[in-house]
Enzyme design. Structure first.
Site, short mmCIF file in Angstrom:
data_model
loop_
_atom_site.label_atom_id
_atom_site.label_comp_id
_atom_site.label_asym_id
_atom_site.label_seq_id
_atom_site.Cartn_x
_atom_site.Cartn_y
_atom_site.Cartn_z
N SER A 225 91.81 3.67 -49.82
CA SER A 225 92.14 2.58 -50.73
C SER A 225 91.28 2.65 -51.98
O SER A 225 90.17 3.19 -51.96
CB SER A 225 91.91 1.23 -50.05
OG SER A 225 90.51 0.97 -49.93
N ASP A 226 91.80 2.10 -53.08
CA ASP A 226 90.91 1.82 -54.21
C ASP A 226 89.94 0.74 -53.73
O ASP A 226 90.19 0.03 -52.76
CB ASP A 226 91.72 1.36 -55.42
CG ASP A 226 90.97 1.59 -56.73
OD1 ASP A 226 89.74 1.82 -56.69
OD2 ASP A 226 91.61 1.56 -57.80
N CYS A 227 88.83 0.63 -54.42
CA CYS A 227 87.72 -0.15 -53.87
C CYS A 227 88.07 -1.63 -53.71
O CYS A 227 88.42 -2.30 -54.70
CB CYS A 227 86.48 0.03 -54.73
SG CYS A 227 85.86 1.72 -54.64
#
Length: 475
Positions: free
Chosen positions: A288-290
């Site tokens: 995932s993106d952060c």
């Protein structure tokens, strides 16, 4: 014994102490301890990677498994596994973005290449691959020295549709085909071409998909729902990511914050399990993106509980969370029956397989294939020359009115550098080896003094917010 005769012994003792100290200050590598774990099956380099991964997962408790689902992966001391930071970046050279890379000491900086939008304008695929190769040389050297990881969340291959985005310079541009060819070439350079699936470093193509918005005119990336037709998905947004996976054989894909047609990308099984892993056959992990999983629960309200968000993301095909969300809520999701432990095992299979392919469970890296790389391989002259050549090939001169260029040794006695970064040293999203902007100016002049003006706090859209400072440089 005379003083002269004791000198070699003293030197030997001193250097031995220094060597021991440098290694003692560095975190240990998995499977490096012959007395405890090196004889376990997951440490046996002669076994197939799949067998090693299954053995390791079979030894982990559920809490230990959950601790490995986040980008700051928890240690498992009883198995000799230390903490690992997955997040490092190398968009145009090893960067200081992300906790996985630590500059200082023997590694004060890394070679910084031009921004990707410039390099892509060279239309030179062999150049793109060579830049990736140099970046992975330096990344491996830093890993060997305990200063970096081996998982680099680069390149960014989003389609640059609108210059107001603010991050378009990270991307190859607006053309899907060019972005795809750049992605495949750069990934090949980063990951190497070793046989048997071995990886030099693990690249990651991001941010999947239909993503090019941060915060503009009432819309932000955390709330945005991209309404995209099937044709636009196939003809535009999928093109660079497909090339990255199918042609470049990338080891990772990152899903984005936004929704696509009402579903968060990090919880969309059609995108993750169906397209990335099913149709394109990703041999790697999906990250995932952060804090994206937290965003789909807290901000987008896609699920009613955090445990449901964790379960939905993992079941959709997510394997690793940049952030703590999965580490906090996945265990409870399993206990509530929202998720099976076998599904957690599947997620770990993909991340641990990549780490095995990187040699991260092969013990001390000095005995491995890239173990010879060290501080002398970072920022070396050949790498700096390649960065200069990339700038030469990528810079596009749109117009040269009159005798402006080349600069005249006699006519140009005063130079103005305009912009908020005109004399910047701390605004780079990386740690470049040498110059700030003024010091890196071309020097076609004589050795007499020339005046140089710069405005350090100039607004992008307005007048300078401070009176330009005056400097005299000997050029």
């Amino acid at each position: 014994m005379t003083a002269a005769s004791t000198t070699p012994l003293l030197i030997l003792l001193f250097t031995t102490t220094l060597f021991h100290h440098s290694h003692a200050s560095r975190s240990s590598f998995a499977c490096a301890d012959a007395a405890t774990t090196s004889n376990l099956p997951f440490c046996q380099k002669n076994l197939p990677v799949g067998d090693r991964v299954r053995d390791l997962i079979g030894r982990l408790t559920l809490p230990e498994k959950v601790g490995l689902l986040g980008s700051s992966a928890a240690p498992v001391p009883r198995l000799g596994i230390g903490r690992y930071e997955w997040w490092s970046e190398a968009l145009h050279g090893v960067s200081n973005v992300g906790p996985g890379t630590k500059f200082g000491g023997k590694f004060p900086a890394a070679t910084s290449f031009p921004q990707v939008i410039t390099t892509a304008a060279s239309f030179n695929a062999s150049l793109w691959e060579e830049i990736g190769r140099v970046g992975s040389d330096e990344g491996r050297a830093m890993y060997n020295g305990g200063a970096a990881g081996l998982t680099y969340w680069s390149p960014n291959v989003n389609i640059f549709r609108d210059p107001r985005w603010g991050r378009g310079q990270e991307t190859p541009g607006e053309d899907p085909y060019l972005a795809g060819q750049y992605a495949a070439s750069y990934v090949r350079g980063l990951q190497g071409n070793d046989k048997g699936g071995r990886l030099k470093v693990a690249a990651c193509c991001k941010h999947y998909t239909a993503y090019d918005l941060d915060n503009w005119s009432g819309f932000d990336r955390f709330h945005f729902n991209a309404k995209v037709s099937k044709q636009d998905i196939e003809d535009t947004f999928n093109v660079p990511f497909r090339a990255c996976v199918v042609e470049g054989k990338v080891a990772s894909v990152m899903c984005s914050y936004n929704q696509v047609n009402g579903i968060p990308t990090c919880a969309d099984p059609k995108l993750l399990r169906g397209t990335v892993r099913g149709s394109w056959h990703l041999n790697g992990y999906i990250v995932s993106d952060c804090d994206s999983v937290g965003v789909l629960y807290d901000t987008q309200h896609f699920t009613s509980t955090p445990e449901a968000a964790a379960a939905d993301a993992i079941r959709a095909g997510l394997n690793l969370d940049c952030g703590p969300f999965l580490g906090i809520h996945t265990g409870e999701a399993v206990r509530r029956g929202l998720l099976k432990e076998a599904e957690v095992n599947n997620a770990l299979t993909n991340t641990l397989t990549v780490q095995m392919r990187l040699g991260m469970f092969d013990g001390e890296p000095s005995a491995q294939h890239y173990g010879h790389l060290g501080p002398s391989d970072v920022c070396k002259p050949a790498h700096q020359e390649l960065a200069l050549e990339a700038a030469r090939q990528g810079i596009v001169l749109l117009k040269n009115r009159g005798p402006t260029l080349p600069l005249s040794r006699t006519r140009h006695r005063t130079v103005a550098v305009i912009g908020p970064h005109s004399d910047a040293t701390g605004l780079h999203v990386d740690t470049p080896a040498h110059y700030k902007a003024l010091e890196a100016m071309p020097r076609p002049f004589t050795n007499r003094a020339a005046e140089t003006w710069h405005a350090t706090q100039t607004s992008y859209l307005g007048r300078p917010s401070t009176r330009p400072a005056k400097q005299t440089l000997v050029l």
